[in-house]
Design an enzyme around this catalytic site. Structure first.
Site, PDB file in Angstrom:
ATOM      1  N   ARG A 122       0.818  -1.226   0.000  1.00 48.05           N
ATOM      2  CA  ARG A 122       0.000   0.000   0.000  1.00 48.05           C
ATOM      3  C   ARG A 122       0.849   1.271   0.000  1.00 48.05           C
ATOM      4  O   ARG A 122       0.436   2.306   0.521  1.00 48.05           O
ATOM      5  CB  ARG A 122      -0.953   0.022   1.187  1.00 48.05           C
ATOM      6  CG  ARG A 122      -1.986  -1.087   1.120  1.00 48.05           C
ATOM      7  CD  ARG A 122      -3.167  -0.795   2.038  1.00 48.05           C
ATOM      8  NE  ARG A 122      -3.939  -2.016   2.245  1.00 48.05           N
ATOM      9  CZ  ARG A 122      -3.713  -2.877   3.229  1.00 48.05           C
ATOM     10  NH1 ARG A 122      -2.772  -2.648   4.105  1.00 48.05           N
ATOM     11  NH2 ARG A 122      -4.447  -3.963   3.327  1.00 48.05           N
ATOM     12  N   LYS A 144       1.213  11.244 -11.548  1.00 48.27           N
ATOM     13  CA  LYS A 144       0.422  10.266 -12.303  1.00 48.27           C
ATOM     14  C   LYS A 144       1.270   9.022 -12.528  1.00 48.27           C
ATOM     15  O   LYS A 144       2.367   9.092 -13.072  1.00 48.27           O
ATOM     16  CB  LYS A 144       0.018  10.836 -13.654  1.00 48.27           C
ATOM     17  CG  LYS A 144      -1.167  11.769 -13.596  1.00 48.27           C
ATOM     18  CD  LYS A 144      -1.694  11.995 -15.002  1.00 48.27           C
ATOM     19  CE  LYS A 144      -2.907  12.908 -15.005  1.00 48.27           C
ATOM     20  NZ  LYS A 144      -3.411  13.121 -16.364  1.00 48.27           N
ATOM     21  N   GLU A 186       5.880  18.557 -25.483  1.00 43.69           N
ATOM     22  CA  GLU A 186       5.302  18.935 -24.186  1.00 43.69           C
ATOM     23  C   GLU A 186       5.808  20.308 -23.751  1.00 43.69           C
ATOM     24  O   GLU A 186       5.083  21.083 -23.124  1.00 43.69           O
ATOM     25  CB  GLU A 186       5.637  17.893 -23.114  1.00 43.69           C
ATOM     26  CG  GLU A 186       5.079  16.493 -23.375  1.00 43.69           C
ATOM     27  CD  GLU A 186       3.585  16.356 -23.055  1.00 43.69           C
ATOM     28  OE1 GLU A 186       3.003  17.285 -22.457  1.00 43.69           O
ATOM     29  OE2 GLU A 186       2.998  15.324 -23.422  1.00 43.69           O
ATOM     30  N   LYS A 230       4.240  22.832 -14.794  1.00 46.18           N
ATOM     31  CA  LYS A 230       3.483  21.652 -14.388  1.00 46.18           C
ATOM     32  C   LYS A 230       3.279  21.630 -12.871  1.00 46.18           C
ATOM     33  O   LYS A 230       2.187  21.321 -12.385  1.00 46.18           O
ATOM     34  CB  LYS A 230       4.183  20.373 -14.841  1.00 46.18           C
ATOM     35  CG  LYS A 230       3.401  19.134 -14.450  1.00 46.18           C
ATOM     36  CD  LYS A 230       3.485  18.011 -15.428  1.00 46.18           C
ATOM     37  CE  LYS A 230       2.479  16.927 -15.065  1.00 46.18           C
ATOM     38  NZ  LYS A 230       2.611  15.735 -15.869  1.00 46.18           N
ATOM     39  N   GLU A 240      -6.666  16.249 -10.385  1.00 48.20           N
ATOM     40  CA  GLU A 240      -7.305  16.486 -11.676  1.00 48.20           C
ATOM     41  C   GLU A 240      -8.803  16.727 -11.576  1.00 48.20           C
ATOM     42  O   GLU A 240      -9.590  16.175 -12.331  1.00 48.20           O
ATOM     43  CB  GLU A 240      -7.028  15.300 -12.618  1.00 48.20           C
ATOM     44  CG  GLU A 240      -7.172  15.677 -14.073  1.00 48.20           C
ATOM     45  CD  GLU A 240      -6.382  14.731 -14.986  1.00 48.20           C
ATOM     46  OE1 GLU A 240      -6.143  13.591 -14.601  1.00 48.20           O
ATOM     47  OE2 GLU A 240      -6.025  15.177 -16.073  1.00 48.20           O
ATOM     48  N   ARG A 244      -6.096  21.043 -13.634  1.00 52.16           N
ATOM     49  CA  ARG A 244      -5.074  20.132 -14.140  1.00 52.16           C
ATOM     50  C   ARG A 244      -5.406  19.598 -15.533  1.00 52.16           C
ATOM     51  O   ARG A 244      -4.517  19.186 -16.285  1.00 52.16           O
ATOM     52  CB  ARG A 244      -4.905  18.965 -13.164  1.00 52.16           C
ATOM     53  CG  ARG A 244      -3.758  18.060 -13.552  1.00 52.16           C
ATOM     54  CD  ARG A 244      -3.411  17.118 -12.405  1.00 52.16           C
ATOM     55  NE  ARG A 244      -2.386  16.188 -12.821  1.00 52.16           N
ATOM     56  CZ  ARG A 244      -1.595  15.532 -11.977  1.00 52.16           C
ATOM     57  NH1 ARG A 244      -1.730  15.721 -10.700  1.00 52.16           N
ATOM     58  NH2 ARG A 244      -0.688  14.705 -12.414  1.00 52.16           N
ATOM     59  N   ASN A 248      -3.730  18.426 -20.444  1.00 44.91           N
ATOM     60  CA  ASN A 248      -4.090  17.504 -21.519  1.00 44.91           C
ATOM     61  C   ASN A 248      -4.247  18.202 -22.871  1.00 44.91           C
ATOM     62  O   ASN A 248      -4.707  17.596 -23.843  1.00 44.91           O
ATOM     63  CB  ASN A 248      -5.393  16.763 -21.172  1.00 44.91           C
ATOM     64  CG  ASN A 248      -5.168  15.770 -20.062  1.00 44.91           C
ATOM     65  OD1 ASN A 248      -4.157  15.082 -20.029  1.00 44.91           O
ATOM     66  ND2 ASN A 248      -6.112  15.703 -19.143  1.00 44.91           N
ATOM     67  N   HIS A 251      -3.696  16.434 -26.063  1.00 44.24           N
ATOM     68  CA  HIS A 251      -3.644  15.004 -25.746  1.00 44.24           C
ATOM     69  C   HIS A 251      -4.895  14.249 -26.173  1.00 44.24           C
ATOM     70  O   HIS A 251      -4.848  13.052 -26.391  1.00 44.24           O
ATOM     71  CB  HIS A 251      -3.426  14.800 -24.251  1.00 44.24           C
ATOM     72  CG  HIS A 251      -2.021  15.084 -23.818  1.00 44.24           C
ATOM     73  ND1 HIS A 251      -1.411  16.303 -24.035  1.00 44.24           N
ATOM     74  CD2 HIS A 251      -1.081  14.311 -23.205  1.00 44.24           C
ATOM     75  CE1 HIS A 251      -0.172  16.265 -23.547  1.00 44.24           C
ATOM     76  NE2 HIS A 251       0.044  15.074 -23.047  1.00 44.24           N
ATOM     77  N   HIS A 255      -3.794  11.240 -28.169  1.00 45.15           N
ATOM     78  CA  HIS A 255      -3.928   9.856 -27.719  1.00 45.15           C
ATOM     79  C   HIS A 255      -4.627   9.005 -28.762  1.00 45.15           C
ATOM     80  O   HIS A 255      -4.268   7.852 -28.988  1.00 45.15           O
ATOM     81  CB  HIS A 255      -4.717   9.790 -26.410  1.00 45.15           C
ATOM     82  CG  HIS A 255      -3.891  10.088 -25.199  1.00 45.15           C
ATOM     83  ND1 HIS A 255      -4.441  10.492 -24.015  1.00 45.15           N
ATOM     84  CD2 HIS A 255      -2.559  10.039 -24.995  1.00 45.15           C
ATOM     85  CE1 HIS A 255      -3.475  10.688 -23.117  1.00 45.15           C
ATOM     86  NE2 HIS A 255      -2.326  10.420 -23.695  1.00 45.15           N
ATOM     87  N   HIS A 268       4.202   9.416 -28.423  1.00 49.02           N
ATOM     88  CA  HIS A 268       3.357  10.285 -27.598  1.00 49.02           C
ATOM     89  C   HIS A 268       3.540  11.761 -27.941  1.00 49.02           C
ATOM     90  O   HIS A 268       2.565  12.487 -28.165  1.00 49.02           O
ATOM     91  CB  HIS A 268       3.641  10.040 -26.114  1.00 49.02           C
ATOM     92  CG  HIS A 268       2.839  10.913 -25.199  1.00 49.02           C
ATOM     93  ND1 HIS A 268       1.487  10.730 -25.009  1.00 49.02           N
ATOM     94  CD2 HIS A 268       3.189  11.992 -24.460  1.00 49.02           C
ATOM     95  CE1 HIS A 268       1.040  11.655 -24.174  1.00 49.02           C
ATOM     96  NE2 HIS A 268       2.045  12.429 -23.821  1.00 49.02           N
TER      97      HIS A 268
END
Lengths: 368, 368
Positions: A122, A144, A186, A230, A240, A244, A248, A251, A255, A268
């Site tokens: 955990r 992330k 990016e 960032k 998010e 946030r 994206n 993206h 994607h 990417h």
């Protein structure tokens, strides 16, 4: 020169340390963090060949016990199965709750190591040592982590913050040029969504397309300002919920293009580049952005050697269909991040389907 | 009567609602939480047969769309493989970030549903509807989620808080008596580690061993005080840095006994019962606890119909070996939670190996 940025999250503050030539000092840098003795160094064969020994020697000299776990190279190994093998290593070597998983590599290594760290016992300690530009400016900041589902990228994951992000820009010398440019996508994104000054510096640069030709001082500026952008966004919205989402930018379509080309033909960063061009066109069509700004963005993308058009062989219907399955869908409506100025964007789910199709089609032909 | 406890975590406050006969009202209870429309109801065949329709009808009447995902019955299905099947259901039915995973069942269902919720799209909403006493007083409070590794229980997991824990004690009527007693082991634990008043009420009760013979008012007190005890501890230490470890009272040896008997001969609560007896004896041996208090604890365990001795067929060497692999090991030393009074415990890693073996051996014979 060197820089330290502090990411001040409510429960998980940590530093991003950026310093050329600092990799051999990583052991010293980890000492004040209060980590346990054991470190699982997760990497792949290629990165390990270049930098594994340097990191291991430095960590060992600082008193850490290092176990190395290598993951095969490539996005197709970004799976739960690879995570299970990390668990097996951790169990075999009796890693405990105060042990550390250290990611030495690009985004794939970082995402997987972070997810394993988030979920083993955990949660064990986590340190990021990104070795690609993309990972430095994007993947290693913000917490992330995750792996791909057979039917979609990054569908499985967790938000989990590292104890330290440790960036030595010198390691970019061994990065393939195409991956360097992917990271630059990016960087350009931060310029468009957040930092007009960064955008202007990029515009003024003579070269952006290889690490060998870029001005070293500009490279450091790029790393600092991108991580700062960032970090600023993440600090305001760790999970998010709202802001946030602007990260994206580019993206959503990116994607989709990546996914439809099997994550190989288009990588990417290239997907993001194409997605930014399309988002820019959507912005213009919806009267959010002006044509001149869109052209400045597209010119910067082109100068970096990144693609600006959707591959011809992709079917528009397939693209639209895959957008419907995007994680950013809210109760059925596709959500887009669209630019309103250089340095500012807005979030909208009010993009008419017909407009979307028109823009996608236009982006498949030569640029306007 | 009904009670609502607030668990005030820094970033994730939520309610525990306890009310007999409230299951048919669950849809109304979820309405104010701001969840998305879609709910993935995760359960198993047996619980679904008893309570699935009631929950589905109430949720549907409140405007939710419910998809049911059943997991086979039993701890041996508490695996990453079962989690992957939950992911597949979520993908198939296009669950989004504001969708909800609702656990209807015992600890295994709750732990798995929570872990899937924590990791699908990096976190969707999560609601717990525990149907066993163990899950009500322990598993559904505190945010521990996870699955087993082939070589150890709960080695894979995450801390993830629900939006609501919804407890209807009436559902315990269909719980097998052995499982009811297993839950009572955790209740007794709260008495020993935290709540001397709860302990005294349990001592004063005529019957504790079946849901049919226990006083309904006492049952509600048990639920409220146990959840309150756990919530108090968790609020002070969400991520198990320190205090929260006391919740593992009886669990160190308990897990070892469970594990060595294949999680079947001895269930979780029975393991905890045995572990508390052993921890009590350790406390006495180390002059932390007095014999009279230990006898009171053991008598309460026996009155509840729980085992108080380690099965004879287990080898002491095997038990000691498995303790070394326990998650609660800190840099090599086994950490024990030992009682110092009814209602108070201490944490120590100073248990001599010889003392541990002596006590384990004594606990295999008849009680002193």
């Amino acid at each position: 020169m060197a820089a330290v940025l502090r990411v001040d999250l409510p429960e998980n503050a940590y530093d991003i340390a950026i310093a050329p030539g600092s990799l051999p000092e990583i052991g010293t840098a980890l000492t004040p963090l209060g980590l346990g003795k054991k470190i699982l160094l997760v990497s792949n064969r290629i990165v390990n060949k270049y930098y594994g020994d340097t990191v291991r020697e430095s960590l060992t000299a600082a008193g850490f016990e290092v176990v190395t776990h290598l993951i095969p190279v490539g996005e197709r190994y970004k799976t739960l199965n690879s995570i299970q093998k990390i668990y097996d290593s951790a169990l075999e070597h009796r890693f405990e709750r105060n042990s550390t998983f250290l990611a030495l590599g690009g985004g794939v290594i970082g995402d997987m190591t972070g997810f394993a760290a988030a979920t083993w016992l955990r949660g064990v300690k986590f340190v990021q040592v990104p070795t690609t530009l993309l990972a430095m400016v994007d993947a290693s900041v913000g917490g992330k982590t995750g792996v791909n589902h057979p039917r979609g990228k990054n569908l499985i994951g967790a938000f989990y913050q590292p104890k330290l992000v440790y960036i030595d820009p010198d390691v970019l010398e061994t990065l393939p040029p195409r991956e360097f440019r992917a990271g630059m996508a990016e960087v350009i994104k931060y310029g468009v969504i957040w930092d007009a000054n960064l955008f202007a510096q990029l515009e003024a640069a003579a070269h952006l397309d290889t690490v060998q030709t870029i001005d070293p001082a500009l490279l450091e500026t790029i790393l600092v300002r991108s991580c700062q952008a960032k970090a600023d966004v993440v600090r305001q919205d760790e999970r998010e919920g709202g802001l946030r989402a602007i990260l994206n930018y580019g993206h959503t379509l990116g994607h989709a293009v990546e996914s439809l080309t099997g994550y190989k033909v288009i990588n990417h960063g290239e997907g993001v580049a194409i997605g930014m061009v399309a988002a820019g066109q959507l912005g213009v069509k919806l009267d959010l952005w002006d044509t001149a700004a869109a052209q400045r963005q597209d010119a910067l993308i082109a100068k970096t050697g990144l693609p600006t058009t959707i591959p011809d062989f992709l079917a528009i219907a397939d693209l639209v269909n895959i957008l419907q399955n995007d994680k950013k869908v809210q109760d059925g409506n596709v959500r887009f991040i669209l630019p309103t100025a250089i340095g500012a964007v807005t979030i909208t789910d009010q993009v008419p389907a017909a407009t979307l199709k028109t823009v996608i089609k236009a982006c498949q032909s030569a640029m306007p």
